[in-house]
Design a protein around this motif. Sequence first.
Motif, PDB file in Angstrom:
ATOM      1  N   VAL A  23      29.447  -6.090 -46.668  1.00  0.00           N
ATOM      2  CA  VAL A  23      28.485  -5.280 -47.466  1.00  0.00           C
ATOM      3  C   VAL A  23      29.294  -4.971 -48.938  1.00  0.00           C
ATOM      4  N   ALA A  24      28.281  -4.990 -49.658  1.00  0.00           N
ATOM      5  CA  ALA A  24      28.402  -4.939 -51.203  1.00  0.00           C
ATOM      6  C   ALA A  24      27.883  -3.691 -51.684  1.00  0.00           C
ATOM      7  N   ILE A  25      28.351  -2.449 -51.735  1.00  0.00           N
ATOM      8  CA  ILE A  25      27.956  -1.225 -52.298  1.00  0.00           C
ATOM      9  C   ILE A  25      27.685  -1.267 -53.801  1.00  0.00           C
ATOM     10  N   ASN A  26      26.383  -1.513 -54.319  1.00  0.00           N
ATOM     11  CA  ASN A  26      26.476  -1.735 -55.658  1.00  0.00           C
ATOM     12  C   ASN A  26      26.242  -0.201 -56.312  1.00  0.00           C
ATOM     13  N   ARG A  27      27.363   0.141 -57.071  1.00  0.00           N
ATOM     14  CA  ARG A  27      27.429   1.531 -57.613  1.00  0.00           C
ATOM     15  C   ARG A  27      26.806   1.813 -58.990  1.00  0.00           C
ATOM     16  N   PHE A  28      26.078   3.073 -58.694  1.00  0.00           N
ATOM     17  CA  PHE A  28      25.118   3.258 -59.979  1.00  0.00           C
ATOM     18  C   PHE A  28      25.816   4.708 -60.587  1.00  0.00           C
ATOM     19  N   GLN A  29      25.628   4.888 -61.636  1.00  0.00           N
ATOM     20  CA  GLN A  29      26.048   6.193 -62.394  1.00  0.00           C
ATOM     21  C   GLN A  29      26.032   7.301 -61.645  1.00  0.00           C
ATOM     22  N   SER A  30      24.765   7.573 -61.095  1.00  0.00           N
ATOM     23  CA  SER A  30      24.504   8.719 -60.412  1.00  0.00           C
ATOM     24  C   SER A  30      25.114   9.006 -59.002  1.00  0.00           C
ATOM     25  N   ASP A  31      25.769   7.870 -58.393  1.00  0.00           N
ATOM     26  CA  ASP A  31      26.440   7.948 -57.146  1.00  0.00           C
ATOM     27  C   ASP A  31      27.494   8.848 -57.318  1.00  0.00           C
ATOM     28  N   THR A  32      27.768   9.907 -56.236  1.00  0.00           N
ATOM     29  CA  THR A  32      28.997  10.669 -56.336  1.00  0.00           C
ATOM     30  C   THR A  32      30.018  10.295 -55.385  1.00  0.00           C
ATOM     31  N   GLY A  33      31.298  10.604 -55.639  1.00  0.00           N
ATOM     32  CA  GLY A  33      32.243  10.313 -54.761  1.00  0.00           C
ATOM     33  C   GLY A  33      32.313  10.387 -53.325  1.00  0.00           C
ATOM     34  N   ALA A  34      31.522  11.657 -52.932  1.00  0.00           N
ATOM     35  CA  ALA A  34      31.145  12.061 -51.480  1.00  0.00           C
ATOM     36  C   ALA A  34      30.178  11.061 -50.968  1.00  0.00           C
ATOM     37  N   GLU A  35      29.267  10.693 -51.746  1.00  0.00           N
ATOM     38  CA  GLU A  35      28.142   9.586 -51.336  1.00  0.00           C
ATOM     39  C   GLU A  35      28.845   8.407 -51.003  1.00  0.00           C
ATOM     40  N   LEU A  36      29.652   7.854 -51.897  1.00  0.00           N
ATOM     41  CA  LEU A  36      30.170   6.616 -51.667  1.00  0.00           C
ATOM     42  C   LEU A  36      31.286   6.647 -50.663  1.00  0.00           C
ATOM     43  N   ASP A  37      32.123   7.495 -50.440  1.00  0.00           N
ATOM     44  CA  ASP A  37      32.837   7.615 -49.108  1.00  0.00           C
ATOM     45  C   ASP A  37      32.244   7.801 -48.161  1.00  0.00           C
ATOM     46  N   LEU A  38      31.028   8.425 -47.952  1.00  0.00           N
ATOM     47  CA  LEU A  38      30.202   8.427 -46.729  1.00  0.00           C
ATOM     48  C   LEU A  38      29.876   7.071 -46.287  1.00  0.00           C
ATOM     49  N   LEU A  39      29.259   6.510 -47.215  1.00  0.00           N
ATOM     50  CA  LEU A  39      28.560   5.146 -46.916  1.00  0.00           C
ATOM     51  C   LEU A  39      29.587   4.075 -46.681  1.00  0.00           C
ATOM     52  N   GLU A  40      30.815   4.217 -47.566  1.00  0.00           N
ATOM     53  CA  GLU A  40      31.659   3.213 -47.089  1.00  0.00           C
ATOM     54  C   GLU A  40      32.507   3.484 -45.755  1.00  0.00           C
ATOM     55  N   GLY A  41      32.519   4.722 -45.411  1.00  0.00           N
ATOM     56  CA  GLY A  41      33.095   4.898 -44.124  1.00  0.00           C
ATOM     57  C   GLY A  41      32.303   4.607 -42.995  1.00  0.00           C
ATOM     58  N   ARG A  42      31.081   4.770 -43.227  1.00  0.00           N
ATOM     59  CA  ARG A  42      30.207   4.397 -42.066  1.00  0.00           C
ATOM     60  C   ARG A  42      30.059   2.838 -41.539  1.00  0.00           C
ATOM     61  N   VAL A  43      30.187   2.013 -42.975  1.00  0.00           N
ATOM     62  CA  VAL A  43      30.049   0.869 -42.839  1.00  0.00           C
ATOM     63  C   VAL A  43      31.326   0.197 -42.040  1.00  0.00           C
ATOM     64  N   ARG A  44      32.419   0.775 -42.430  1.00  0.00           N
ATOM     65  CA  ARG A  44      33.774   0.288 -41.844  1.00  0.00           C
ATOM     66  C   ARG A  44      33.761   0.610 -40.367  1.00  0.00           C
ATOM     67  N   ASN A  45      33.162   1.793 -40.059  1.00  0.00           N
ATOM     68  CA  ASN A  45      32.882   2.104 -38.361  1.00  0.00           C
ATOM     69  C   ASN A  45      32.134   1.354 -37.572  1.00  0.00           C
ATOM     70  N   LEU A  46      31.228   0.392 -38.411  1.00  0.00           N
ATOM     71  CA  LEU A  46      30.335  -0.473 -37.790  1.00  0.00           C
ATOM     72  C   LEU A  46      31.321  -1.734 -37.559  1.00  0.00           C
ATOM     73  N   GLY A  47      32.378  -1.885 -38.154  1.00  0.00           N
ATOM     74  CA  GLY A  47      33.166  -3.114 -38.121  1.00  0.00           C
ATOM     75  C   GLY A  47      32.976  -4.161 -38.925  1.00  0.00           C
ATOM     76  N   VAL A  48      32.462  -3.943 -39.957  1.00  0.00           N
ATOM     77  CA  VAL A  48      32.098  -4.889 -40.937  1.00  0.00           C
ATOM     78  C   VAL A  48      32.704  -4.606 -42.390  1.00  0.00           C
ATOM     79  N   PRO A  49      33.295  -5.544 -42.917  1.00  0.00           N
ATOM     80  CA  PRO A  49      33.922  -5.411 -44.085  1.00  0.00           C
ATOM     81  C   PRO A  49      32.941  -4.900 -45.061  1.00  0.00           C
ATOM     82  N   VAL A  50      33.447  -4.069 -46.152  1.00  0.00           N
ATOM     83  CA  VAL A  50      32.785  -3.510 -47.123  1.00  0.00           C
ATOM     84  C   VAL A  50      33.622  -3.240 -48.487  1.00  0.00           C
TER      85      VAL A  50
END
Length: 596
Positions: free
Chosen positions: A378-405
């Motif tokens: 999974v490639a999380i394409n970062r936008f300027q409006s993304d917050t650190g908390a949002e990116l951390d939440l999304l990245e963590g949820r993907v890792r919990n699925l066992g998929v590289p991100v």
Amino acid sequence: MAPTDIEIAQAHTLRPIAEIGAKLGLGPDDLEPYGKYKAKIAPHVWERVRGAPDGHLILVTAITPTPAGEGKTTVTIGLGDALSQLGERTAICLREPSLGPVFGVKGGAAGGGYSQVVPMEDINLHFTGDFHAVSAAHNLLAAALDNHLHHGNALGIDPRAITWKRTVDMNDRALRQIVVGLGGKSGGVPREDGFLITPASEVMATLCLASDLEDLRERLGRIVVAYTTAGKPVRAADLKVHGAMAALLRDAVKPNLVQTLGGTPAFVHGGPFGNIAHGTNAIIATRLALKLADYVVTEAGFGADLGAEKFVNIVSRVAGFRPVVAVIVATVRALKLHGGKKLEELTQEDLPALARGIANLEKHIENVTRVYGLPAVVAINRFQSDTGAELDLLEGRVRNLGVPVAVVDVWARGGAGALNLARQVVALAQRVQSLPAGKAADPKGDGRKVRPPEGAAEGPGLEDAYPDGFPGGLRFTYELDEPIKAKIEKVAKQVYGAGSVAYSAQAERSIRRLERHELGNLPVCMAKTQYSLSDQPELLGRPEGFTLTVRDVVPSAGAGFVVAITGEILTMPGLPREPAAERIDIDRTGRITGLF
């Protein structure tokens, strides 16, 4: 104020196209230049390299997008530049932009920021003329059809059963339904007609699925344009113009070579829409790129339910392509939309909405890894409006699925913003390469997963990837000898999550006619909204158990598939209230502004 895409592109010093070709082992005699910075590849190159081993094919797909798009092309280009920066011999394969979206909602469609293919003005506008050649060939067939009616209709065509429309590469809703043949006896036979946008033309799909000029000519002859009063299909070959159509496409069939801002060779060739047609660039270009590069990064239109599904079930069948890795592009803003956030509020932080919307990403991951059998990152394409908390939440949820991100920042940093993603792609590709024979390229598959062998290459974030076993190889969703309805229903239920499929009376009649005329053994190309996993754009997130409605099923015999039309999908879009064309201008020196 940050520079615009076109300002970034115009400030860049392009390299001569011969220098770009040399990176792939191409000499001056292999290129047919269109000015200094773009060229077509001569046909003799394929004959020279066809026996070479293939490189690794990386397929870039995405979640269900917002109307503004999620930067899939930008990520594709950035990933290609990142692989080049890692020292890999890399090529990128993209579709050519249509003038419809360029002047409509999205603006320019050659990537963005510091991840672009250039010269972006040429690529976005007339480029090498391929779209115009497709339009001319398509409309030649339409003119020949009406001319045949005018001169006596020897084939016995039923004017009420003509299926071939005209085409123009522009969003023009006024042309969806028209009447032709007015003006008296000399004006032809009056009848209802209409226009498609050129990326929806069967000629475009046929060009992109042909293996060479000879194959293209034969495919064009198989196009069904009408039915006789006895119900027999009438083909382009019956009108004797398929040879002339192929002559118009003589140069369009040759792959186009350009470059990225990072200097990576890019094949930009063909442009079928992903929600109407099959949504990938020309097979000829990708096939050639695989012989010339070690890594080839290509994209498929819209989400993994559309472009990636068609890549697997149509393109891979025709060309024999076997992607080794799929990259799923996701954005915080789109997932918040799927979680219930309003479109105009997507720049506001909303962790609960994001958490709810991740269900959409989960379905696309399941499609890629479980339905198609491909390892994914999974490639999380970062936008300027993304917050650190949002990116951390999304990245963590993907890792919990066992998929590289990996979080990528390719708009602002180009290839440097995708180096972590590139390392993970290389590591996954090496794992696929090290699987036992047959496991990485099993087109049918048995649904099982295999664990990577001991000592397989690892990369950042891969140590916990696929804890239940590695995806075992490409799998088709259906077999060609299954009935049309069975193929549609497997895609609807397995890929979209539908509970059932309903068919209009017209669709029922069309399916019976297709199977009666031995067109039922072709792949199915689903024409569906790109804004939902369902056929209803308002059903966001991960809808389940819905009824998919098929309005009609029409042949695309030249391309080699049948099209199942669902929902309210349009083959001729319209312009928005404030089209992008209003912002595009040119000065007295010829410098274009406002393209994006």
